[in-house]
Enzyme design. Structure first.
Site, PDB file in Angstrom:
ATOM      1  N   TYR A 120      38.485  81.939  94.729  1.00 14.55           N
ATOM      2  CA  TYR A 120      37.057  81.751  94.447  1.00 14.55           C
ATOM      3  C   TYR A 120      36.497  80.613  95.316  1.00 14.55           C
ATOM      4  CZ  TYR A 120      38.137  85.241  91.015  1.00 14.55           C
ATOM      5  OH  TYR A 120      38.555  86.413  90.446  1.00 14.55           O
ATOM      6  N   ARG A 162      55.289  82.323  93.228  1.00 12.31           N
ATOM      7  CA  ARG A 162      55.725  83.729  93.116  1.00 12.31           C
ATOM      8  C   ARG A 162      54.559  84.670  92.822  1.00 12.31           C
ATOM      9  NH1 ARG A 162      59.062  82.506  87.621  1.00 12.31           N
ATOM     10  NH2 ARG A 162      57.287  82.067  86.264  1.00 12.31           N
TER      11      ARG A 162
END
Ligand SMILES: Cc1cc2nc3c(=O)[nH]c(=O)nc-3n(C[C@H](O)[C@H](O)[C@H](O)COP(=O)(O)O)c2cc1C
Length: 356
Positions: free
Chosen positions: A172, A259
């Site tokens: 964002y 991850r």
């Protein structure tokens, strides 16, 4: 006061409700059904981070996500916050600006979304929104956006929240400035790491000055490349931010695990947040793909102070209790995460006592 609350959390309850957009805030106004949803997920002394709330009318990019820039929105948050407090919860409001993850339909006067760059975002799997190419913010417009975050933080406190979490993660607006896959600016907000992080740190400073460092957290995802916001040196970015945040003494830093390349996709990864967590002086919260065992290990090994759970908390309103008892979990249904129904997939997941 909040430092004490976090001390209590760290000692007694390390399970945090991750910020989770639910798209049930019709017309960008939080609705009464959120009272039940959040209070179901509250346990005494537990920390909840509310779904991302827009800081202004240019901040929105998804249907029916809440805002925190109007009086109506602030008033609508109040009973939701009160319900969490009534059950002893600590409640932070996540404040965001989506930047280019938007289109003209969400923007005032049909204008183009804003970003660090004019690079368009290609359609994203799982997001049913067509993106409009953004307009690069002029340097002289940036203080206005910083001010929007400051006012949103003030509004959150007015609504009764204990603090705010600045959304600097997941591709964002703030991430669009920090990451060099997007940011191609040549002014003091582009180029070097210091320049790319300047906007986020100005937001932190403004929010800290407005509501106090003890009431401020930030979420970052240096390793992720959500919304085509990756960085060529994520470890350096994470370390730079951790060290810079120390100067403001904010309450916590909330980081998404390496991850998690995108919001919900877990992959094998050689990187670790440990050096970044060690560099940061405040409470370190991690999120992304955790289950009970993994979370316990992260805390036991000193990799995190608190663990934020997302999808498991969607489906298990009593998640801390289930973890305590090592009880089975309800499975989550991704198809109802973001539908607009005020009950289905929202407040109808069963508690332990009623699980068959
Ligand atoms: C439907 C959905 C909505 C989400 N909304 C937000 C959000 O508003 N703010 C945010 O920072 N992360 C958001 N996330 C990311 C989660 O906070 C969390 O990092 C992610 O689900 C991975 O954690 P988990 O494996 O425990 O689910 C969202 C994730 C999902 C699946």
């Amino acid at each position: 006061m909040l430092v004490f609350i976090i001390y209590v959390l760290v000692v007694f309850c390390r399970v945090v409700l991750a910020p989770l957009t639910r798209q049930r805030s019709y017309g960008n106004v939080p609705q009464p059904h959120a009272i039940l949803y959040y209070s179901q997920r509250t346990s005494n002394g537990g920390l909840l981070i509310a779904e991302a709330a827009g800081v202004s009318d240019t901040a929105q990019g998804y249907p029916d996500t809440p805002g925190i820039w109007t009086t109506e929105q602030v008033e609508a948050w109040k009973p939701i916050v009160d319900a969490v407090h009534a059950k002893g919860g600590v409640f932070f409001c996540q404040i965001w600006h989506v930047g280019r993850v938007s289109n003209t339909g969400f923007q005032p006067n049909g204008q183009a979304p804003i970003s660090s760059s004019d690079k368009p975002l290609t359609p994203q799997i799982g997001i049913d929104v067509e993106f409009t190419p953004p307009r690069r913010l002029r340097t002289d417009e940036i203080p206005q956006i910083v001010n929007d975050f400051r006012l949103a933080a003030r509004n959150a406190i007015e609504a009764g929240f204990d603090g705010v979490e600045i959304l600097g993660a997941n591709g964002y607006l703030l991430d669009q400035f920090m990451k060099n896959q997007v940011n191609d600016r040549t002014d003091e907000y582009g180029g070097s790491l210091e320049n790319r992080c300047r906007f986020s740190l100005e937001v932190v400073e403004a929010v800290v000055n407005e509501i106090g460092a003890d009431n401020v957290g930030i979420r970052l995802s240096p390793f992720a490349n959500c919304m085509e916001s990756g960085d060529s040196d994520p470890k350096a970015l994470g370390l730079y931010m951790a060290n810079s945040l120390n100067k403001y003494g904010i309450l916590y830093c909330h980081m998404v695990e390496p991850r998690m390349k995108t919001v919900g996709e877990k992959c094998a990864c050689p990187h670790s947040l440990v050096p970044i967590g060690k560099a940061f002086n405040g409470t370190f919260i991690v999120a992304g793909g955790f289950d009970r065992e993994d979370g316990n290990n992260a805390v036991a090994e000193g990799r995190a102070d608190l663990i934020a759970f997302g999808r498991w908390f969607f489906a298990n309103p009593d998640l801390p209790k289930r973890f305590e008892l090592n009880a089975p979990l309800n499975k989550y249904n991704g198809e109802t995460f973001c539908i607009s129904d005020p009950v289905i997939g929202y407040t109808d997941y069963p508690f332990l006592e009623t699980t068959a």
